[in-house]
Design a protein around this motif. Structure first.
Motif, PDB file in Angstrom:
ATOM      1  N   ASP A 106      42.749  40.546  39.336  1.00  0.00           N
ATOM      2  CA  ASP A 106      44.126  40.614  39.787  1.00  0.00           C
ATOM      3  C   ASP A 106      44.291  39.724  41.013  1.00  0.00           C
ATOM      4  OD1 ASP A 106      42.891  42.026  41.800  1.00  0.00           O
ATOM      5  OD2 ASP A 106      43.808  43.937  41.316  1.00  0.00           O
ATOM      6  N   ILE A 107      45.320  39.984  41.801  1.00  0.00           N
ATOM      7  CA  ILE A 107      45.625  39.137  42.947  1.00  0.00           C
ATOM      8  C   ILE A 107      44.581  39.295  44.067  1.00  0.00           C
ATOM      9  CG2 ILE A 107      47.130  40.793  44.121  1.00  0.00           C
ATOM     10  CD1 ILE A 107      49.008  38.382  44.680  1.00  0.00           C
ATOM     11  N   HIS A 108      43.776  40.353  44.026  1.00  0.00           N
ATOM     12  CA  HIS A 108      42.774  40.598  45.066  1.00  0.00           C
ATOM     13  C   HIS A 108      41.369  40.168  44.655  1.00  0.00           C
ATOM     14  CE1 HIS A 108      45.910  42.753  47.060  1.00  0.00           C
ATOM     15  NE2 HIS A 108      46.034  43.596  46.052  1.00  0.00           N
ATOM     16  N   THR A 109      41.211  39.465  43.558  1.00  0.00           N
ATOM     17  CA  THR A 109      39.906  39.092  43.034  1.00  0.00           C
ATOM     18  C   THR A 109      39.322  37.892  43.771  1.00  0.00           C
ATOM     19  OG1 THR A 109      40.601  39.903  40.882  1.00  0.00           O
ATOM     20  CG2 THR A 109      38.695  38.462  40.908  1.00  0.00           C
ATOM     21  N   MET A 110      38.000  37.885  43.904  1.00  0.00           N
ATOM     22  CA  MET A 110      37.259  36.754  44.463  1.00  0.00           C
ATOM     23  C   MET A 110      36.390  36.169  43.351  1.00  0.00           C
ATOM     24  SD  MET A 110      35.455  37.359  48.152  1.00  0.00           S
ATOM     25  CE  MET A 110      33.884  37.647  47.441  1.00  0.00           C
ATOM     26  N   PHE A 111      36.162  34.859  43.363  1.00  0.00           N
ATOM     27  CA  PHE A 111      35.245  34.281  42.378  1.00  0.00           C
ATOM     28  C   PHE A 111      34.431  33.156  43.007  1.00  0.00           C
ATOM     29  CE2 PHE A 111      39.260  32.059  41.789  1.00  0.00           C
ATOM     30  CZ  PHE A 111      38.896  30.724  41.665  1.00  0.00           C
ATOM     31  N   TRP A 112      33.264  32.934  42.438  1.00  0.00           N
ATOM     32  CA  TRP A 112      32.322  31.918  42.913  1.00  0.00           C
ATOM     33  C   TRP A 112      32.169  30.841  41.850  1.00  0.00           C
ATOM     34  CZ3 TRP A 112      29.660  32.042  47.593  1.00  0.00           C
ATOM     35  CH2 TRP A 112      29.815  33.214  48.342  1.00  0.00           C
ATOM     36  N   HIS A 113      32.293  29.596  42.259  1.00  0.00           N
ATOM     37  CA  HIS A 113      32.040  28.453  41.382  1.00  0.00           C
ATOM     38  C   HIS A 113      31.047  27.555  42.112  1.00  0.00           C
ATOM     39  CE1 HIS A 113      33.063  24.416  39.620  1.00  0.00           C
ATOM     40  NE2 HIS A 113      32.733  25.125  38.566  1.00  0.00           N
ATOM     41  N   GLY A 114      29.833  27.516  41.603  1.00  0.00           N
ATOM     42  CA  GLY A 114      28.783  26.775  42.310  1.00  0.00           C
ATOM     43  C   GLY A 114      28.490  27.462  43.636  1.00  0.00           C
ATOM     44  N   ASP A 115      28.532  26.713  44.710  1.00  0.00           N
ATOM     45  CA  ASP A 115      28.285  27.266  46.044  1.00  0.00           C
ATOM     46  C   ASP A 115      29.564  27.624  46.780  1.00  0.00           C
ATOM     47  OD1 ASP A 115      25.590  27.001  45.720  1.00  0.00           O
ATOM     48  OD2 ASP A 115      25.434  25.098  46.789  1.00  0.00           O
ATOM     49  N   ASP A 116      30.708  27.508  46.136  1.00  0.00           N
ATOM     50  CA  ASP A 116      31.982  27.755  46.794  1.00  0.00           C
ATOM     51  C   ASP A 116      32.563  29.107  46.383  1.00  0.00           C
ATOM     52  OD1 ASP A 116      31.986  25.236  48.062  1.00  0.00           O
ATOM     53  OD2 ASP A 116      32.723  24.311  46.219  1.00  0.00           O
ATOM     54  N   CYS A 117      33.156  29.792  47.356  1.00  0.00           N
ATOM     55  CA  CYS A 117      33.799  31.079  47.117  1.00  0.00           C
ATOM     56  C   CYS A 117      35.306  30.896  47.223  1.00  0.00           C
ATOM     57  CB  CYS A 117      33.308  32.097  48.143  1.00  0.00           C
ATOM     58  SG  CYS A 117      34.054  33.715  47.940  1.00  0.00           S
ATOM     59  N   TYR A 118      36.046  31.481  46.276  1.00  0.00           N
ATOM     60  CA  TYR A 118      37.496  31.363  46.237  1.00  0.00           C
ATOM     61  C   TYR A 118      38.112  32.756  46.132  1.00  0.00           C
ATOM     62  CZ  TYR A 118      36.489  26.528  44.996  1.00  0.00           C
ATOM     63  OH  TYR A 118      36.023  25.239  44.996  1.00  0.00           O
ATOM     64  N   GLU A 119      39.317  32.901  46.653  1.00  0.00           N
ATOM     65  CA  GLU A 119      40.094  34.103  46.414  1.00  0.00           C
ATOM     66  C   GLU A 119      41.305  33.710  45.582  1.00  0.00           C
ATOM     67  OE1 GLU A 119      41.386  35.858  50.061  1.00  0.00           O
ATOM     68  OE2 GLU A 119      42.627  34.164  50.626  1.00  0.00           O
ATOM     69  N   VAL A 120      41.756  34.642  44.755  1.00  0.00           N
ATOM     70  CA  VAL A 120      42.911  34.373  43.901  1.00  0.00           C
ATOM     71  C   VAL A 120      44.140  34.244  44.781  1.00  0.00           C
ATOM     72  CG1 VAL A 120      44.367  35.318  42.088  1.00  0.00           C
ATOM     73  CG2 VAL A 120      41.894  35.488  41.907  1.00  0.00           C
ATOM     74  N   ASP A 121      44.899  33.179  44.546  1.00  0.00           N
ATOM     75  CA  ASP A 121      46.088  32.878  45.333  1.00  0.00           C
ATOM     76  C   ASP A 121      47.309  33.047  44.439  1.00  0.00           C
ATOM     77  OD1 ASP A 121      47.681  32.051  47.435  1.00  0.00           O
ATOM     78  OD2 ASP A 121      47.403  29.926  47.023  1.00  0.00           O
ATOM     79  N   GLY A 122      47.893  34.228  44.449  1.00  0.00           N
ATOM     80  CA  GLY A 122      49.026  34.529  43.574  1.00  0.00           C
ATOM     81  C   GLY A 122      48.565  35.281  42.344  1.00  0.00           C
TER      82      GLY A 122
END
Length: 167
Positions: A106-122
């Motif tokens: 959902d909108i509060h999810t975090m995900f990792w791609h390679g060595d980078d961490c992202y949070e869902v934006d919207g």
């Protein structure tokens, strides 16, 4: 066992019984990258609010594309921010677009791609138009972290043998 075009029906067996077939993923853009998805939940304290991990992390087959920005975006509301910062300058936002066949975040999810961490934006968008092959989820992510050389920030590891989203 009878043959495929015989008049008789197979007794207790089927055409491909006993044949080991390797499971393969479709050769499409939606199966190009694999990310680790960490569900998060909100928490509130007298000192502020934030998000903490909530549940098991999972692998997800998807396509991750970096969004190129014609005009630099330096603020979270997409406005050109020219206000001097106390930390020594403007901060650029790094955005990615995730396209996946299956998405349970959902909108509060975090995900990792390679060595980078992202949070869902919207909010994630489920695009049902077209055929079953083109149905997918689109998720915008904003970079919030990076694994440093000392390994201080490590991505969570999904449990061994857990199902991969998109399979």
């Amino acid at each position: 066992m009878s043959h495929l075009y015989d008049d008789g029906m197979p007794e207790d067996s089927h055409l491909y019984d006993g044949v080991d077939v390797e499971k393969r993923l479709p050769d499409t853009l939606m199966y190009r990258d694999k990310v680790i998805v960490q569900p998060m939940r909100l928490f509130d304290t007298p000192y502020g609010s934030g998000t903490i991990p909530d549940g098991e992390p999972a692998w997800c087959w998807c396509c991750v594309e970096t969004r190129t920005q014609k005009n630099s975006v330096f603020s979270k509301n997409w406005a050109q921010d020219t206000t001097p910062q106390s930390t020594g300058g403007l901060r650029a936002e790094v955005l990615v677009k995730v396209i996946a066949k299956e998405w349970h975040g959902d909108i509060h999810t975090m995900f990792w791609h390679g060595d980078d961490c992202y949070e869902v934006d919207g909010p994630p968008a489920h695009l049902r138009h077209g055929s079953d092959l083109s149905e997918h989820w689109e998720v915008t992510g904003r970079q919030i972290g990076h694994v440093n050389e000392d390994g201080v920030t490590e991505p969570p590891q999904p449990p061994e043998g857990s199902r991969v989203w998109g399979t």
